[in-house]
Scaffold this motif. Structure first.
Motif, PDB file in Angstrom:
ATOM      1  N   THR A 276       0.840  -1.195   0.000  1.00  0.00           N
ATOM      2  CA  THR A 276       0.000   0.000   0.000  1.00  0.00           C
ATOM      3  C   THR A 276       0.875   1.244   0.000  1.00  0.00           C
ATOM      4  O   THR A 276       1.744   1.405   0.865  1.00  0.00           O
ATOM      5  CB  THR A 276      -0.920   0.030   1.225  1.00  0.00           C
ATOM      6  OG1 THR A 276      -1.704  -1.176   1.258  1.00  0.00           O
ATOM      7  CG2 THR A 276      -1.867   1.223   1.159  1.00  0.00           C
ATOM      8  N   PHE A 277       0.654   2.104  -0.980  1.00  0.00           N
ATOM      9  CA  PHE A 277       1.343   3.392  -1.058  1.00  0.00           C
ATOM     10  C   PHE A 277       0.332   4.516  -0.836  1.00  0.00           C
ATOM     11  O   PHE A 277      -0.873   4.330  -0.983  1.00  0.00           O
ATOM     12  CB  PHE A 277       2.020   3.560  -2.420  1.00  0.00           C
ATOM     13  CG  PHE A 277       3.176   2.631  -2.638  1.00  0.00           C
ATOM     14  CD1 PHE A 277       4.447   2.972  -2.212  1.00  0.00           C
ATOM     15  CD2 PHE A 277       3.000   1.403  -3.264  1.00  0.00           C
ATOM     16  CE1 PHE A 277       5.522   2.117  -2.400  1.00  0.00           C
ATOM     17  CE2 PHE A 277       4.058   0.539  -3.459  1.00  0.00           C
ATOM     18  CZ  PHE A 277       5.324   0.893  -3.023  1.00  0.00           C
ATOM     19  N   TYR A 278       0.861   5.693  -0.497  1.00  0.00           N
ATOM     20  CA  TYR A 278       0.006   6.828  -0.164  1.00  0.00           C
ATOM     21  C   TYR A 278       0.424   8.053  -0.957  1.00  0.00           C
ATOM     22  O   TYR A 278       1.610   8.305  -1.175  1.00  0.00           O
ATOM     23  CB  TYR A 278       0.083   7.106   1.338  1.00  0.00           C
ATOM     24  CG  TYR A 278      -0.373   5.926   2.167  1.00  0.00           C
ATOM     25  CD1 TYR A 278      -1.697   5.795   2.551  1.00  0.00           C
ATOM     26  CD2 TYR A 278       0.530   4.922   2.530  1.00  0.00           C
ATOM     27  CE1 TYR A 278      -2.129   4.693   3.287  1.00  0.00           C
ATOM     28  CE2 TYR A 278       0.117   3.821   3.269  1.00  0.00           C
ATOM     29  CZ  TYR A 278      -1.215   3.714   3.643  1.00  0.00           C
ATOM     30  OH  TYR A 278      -1.627   2.620   4.354  1.00  0.00           O
ATOM     31  N   LYS A 279      -0.568   8.834  -1.368  1.00  0.00           N
ATOM     32  CA  LYS A 279      -0.314  10.072  -2.087  1.00  0.00           C
ATOM     33  C   LYS A 279       0.423  11.078  -1.201  1.00  0.00           C
ATOM     34  O   LYS A 279       0.101  11.239  -0.018  1.00  0.00           O
ATOM     35  CB  LYS A 279      -1.630  10.689  -2.547  1.00  0.00           C
ATOM     36  CG  LYS A 279      -2.257  10.021  -3.752  1.00  0.00           C
ATOM     37  CD  LYS A 279      -1.565  10.456  -5.025  1.00  0.00           C
ATOM     38  CE  LYS A 279      -2.336   9.970  -6.245  1.00  0.00           C
ATOM     39  NZ  LYS A 279      -1.635  10.346  -7.506  1.00  0.00           N
ATOM     40  N   ASP A 280       1.397  11.732  -1.793  1.00  0.00           N
ATOM     41  CA  ASP A 280       2.120  12.797  -1.097  1.00  0.00           C
ATOM     42  C   ASP A 280       1.863  14.084  -1.880  1.00  0.00           C
ATOM     43  O   ASP A 280       2.669  14.508  -2.701  1.00  0.00           O
ATOM     44  CB  ASP A 280       3.611  12.461  -1.045  1.00  0.00           C
ATOM     45  CG  ASP A 280       4.430  13.532  -0.343  1.00  0.00           C
ATOM     46  OD1 ASP A 280       3.832  14.364   0.368  1.00  0.00           O
ATOM     47  OD2 ASP A 280       5.657  13.546  -0.517  1.00  0.00           O
TER      48      ASP A 280
ATOM     49  N   GLY B  71       2.964  10.741   3.496  1.00  0.00           N
ATOM     50  CA  GLY B  71       1.748  10.487   2.746  1.00  0.00           C
ATOM     51  C   GLY B  71       0.459  10.780   3.484  1.00  0.00           C
ATOM     52  O   GLY B  71       0.390  10.734   4.711  1.00  0.00           O
TER      53      GLY B  71
ATOM     54  N   SER C  98      -5.349   8.193   1.424  1.00  0.00           N
ATOM     55  CA  SER C  98      -5.158   8.082  -0.032  1.00  0.00           C
ATOM     56  C   SER C  98      -4.470   6.784  -0.425  1.00  0.00           C
ATOM     57  O   SER C  98      -3.795   6.732  -1.448  1.00  0.00           O
ATOM     58  CB  SER C  98      -4.328   9.270  -0.532  1.00  0.00           C
ATOM     59  OG  SER C  98      -3.012   9.211   0.016  1.00  0.00           O
TER      60      SER C  98
ATOM     61  N   TYR D 231      -0.148  -1.354  -4.950  1.00  0.00           N
ATOM     62  CA  TYR D 231       0.618  -1.630  -6.164  1.00  0.00           C
ATOM     63  C   TYR D 231       1.415  -2.919  -5.938  1.00  0.00           C
ATOM     64  O   TYR D 231       1.839  -3.199  -4.822  1.00  0.00           O
ATOM     65  CB  TYR D 231       1.598  -0.501  -6.477  1.00  0.00           C
ATOM     66  CG  TYR D 231       0.956   0.803  -6.902  1.00  0.00           C
ATOM     67  CD1 TYR D 231       0.931   1.181  -8.235  1.00  0.00           C
ATOM     68  CD2 TYR D 231       0.398   1.654  -5.959  1.00  0.00           C
ATOM     69  CE1 TYR D 231       0.362   2.390  -8.620  1.00  0.00           C
ATOM     70  CE2 TYR D 231      -0.183   2.859  -6.333  1.00  0.00           C
ATOM     71  CZ  TYR D 231      -0.200   3.221  -7.664  1.00  0.00           C
ATOM     72  OH  TYR D 231      -0.765   4.400  -8.044  1.00  0.00           O
TER      73      TYR D 231
ATOM     74  N   ALA E 173       8.832   4.004  -4.666  1.00  0.00           N
ATOM     75  CA  ALA E 173       7.386   4.197  -4.697  1.00  0.00           C
ATOM     76  C   ALA E 173       6.961   4.735  -6.059  1.00  0.00           C
ATOM     77  O   ALA E 173       7.733   5.421  -6.733  1.00  0.00           O
ATOM     78  CB  ALA E 173       6.971   5.155  -3.594  1.00  0.00           C
TER      79      ALA E 173
ATOM     80  N   MET F  59       3.788   9.043  -4.909  1.00  0.00           N
ATOM     81  CA  MET F  59       3.383   8.220  -3.779  1.00  0.00           C
ATOM     82  C   MET F  59       4.575   8.021  -2.840  1.00  0.00           C
ATOM     83  O   MET F  59       5.726   8.200  -3.217  1.00  0.00           O
ATOM     84  CB  MET F  59       2.880   6.848  -4.253  1.00  0.00           C
ATOM     85  CG  MET F  59       1.889   6.886  -5.397  1.00  0.00           C
ATOM     86  SD  MET F  59       0.239   7.427  -4.919  1.00  0.00           S
ATOM     87  CE  MET F  59      -0.403   5.949  -4.142  1.00  0.00           C
TER      88      MET F  59
ATOM     89  N   ASN G 272       2.204   6.723   5.698  1.00  0.00           N
ATOM     90  CA  ASN G 272       0.949   7.497   5.751  1.00  0.00           C
ATOM     91  C   ASN G 272       0.968   8.420   6.971  1.00  0.00           C
ATOM     92  O   ASN G 272      -0.006   8.543   7.705  1.00  0.00           O
ATOM     93  CB  ASN G 272      -0.255   6.571   5.807  1.00  0.00           C
ATOM     94  CG  ASN G 272      -0.259   5.671   7.031  1.00  0.00           C
ATOM     95  OD1 ASN G 272       0.721   5.607   7.770  1.00  0.00           O
ATOM     96  ND2 ASN G 272      -1.352   4.976   7.247  1.00  0.00           N
TER      97      ASN G 272
END
Length: 224
Positions: free
Chosen positions: A97-101, A108, A112, A116, A124, A128, A132
């Motif tokens: 799980t990645f998070y928007k920055d 992150g 969000s 992936y 990343a 991303m 988080n």
């Protein structure tokens, strides 16, 4: 002479060719099957037997695509479960799980998350990050590494406290994360580092398979 060749040699060559073509398409009556130890319908590529066609035991299958024949939940038809360092669907990748920055401060937005499939240690995806940890991803001045500014009514460093975290801590390895030792002057406004002698070890670092708790969460060798 030419007439003799067409009557004798040419038919013989055609006969040999026909026998070769027909013979190459024939089976010897056996087929290779692969042991399916966990009963998930996918065989172990390293354990095979030859049986008469359509006569293989029920624990043998015609494919050899299982990457873990000891676990029925791991096979090419399985659903990839993120963040558990297991390749459930046998494609050689791992769900993370990645998070928007959004503000590009390296932290992150916890709301969000997106999964992936990547290799261990891959960077990343664009825009991303692995963590988080941002409490306000619309301002690059607010994140776990920010200085707490007294009097502005904002939790600048995302530690849940507003305007009282004005104590500095020694950051000996210069990674932005402080030790538990307070600093009377120079230092950082957090005491989150678990190894202040190694700048690669700090919260939100990528935790590699190296026998070290890289991200200071008390767990060794998980992915993130």
């Amino acid at each position: 002479m030419k007439k003799h060749m067409f009557k004798t040699i040419l038919p013989a060559l055609l006969l040999v060719g026909a026998v070769f073509v027909i013979g190459s398409g024939c089976s010897d009556g056996f087929e290779t099957s692969y042991f399916d130890n966990d009963g998930d319908g996918y065989g172990n590529p390293n354990v095979s037997e030859r049986f008469t066609i359509n006569d293989a035991p029920s624990n043998y299958v015609g494919n050899r695509s299982d990457c873990d024949d000891k676990d029925a939940d791991i096979n090419p038809g399985a659903t990839e479960i993120p963040d558990n360092e297991i390749d459930e669907n046998c494609n050689g990748l791992f769900g993370i799980t990645f998070y928007k920055d959004y503000d590009n401060d390296g932290f992150g937005d916890p709301n969000s998350g997106a999964v992936y499939e990547i290799n261990f240690g891959d960077p990343a995806p664009d825009g991303m990050v692995y963590n988080n940890a941002d409490c306000n991803d619309r301002s690059d001045m607010i994140n776990p590494l920010a200085d707490e500014i007294v009097g502005n009514g904002i939790d600048d460093n995302c530690n849940g406290e507003i305007d009282i975290d004005d104590i500095k801590y020694i950051d000996a390895d210069g990674d932005g994360y402080g030790s538990q030792v307070q600093s009377p002057a120079d230092g950082v406004f957090n005491s989150l580092d678990c190894d202040d002698t190694n700048s690669a070890i700090h919260p939100y670092a990528i935790d590699f398979k190296n026998g070290i708790d890289d991200d200071c969460d008390g767990i060794t060798d998980e992915k993130i």
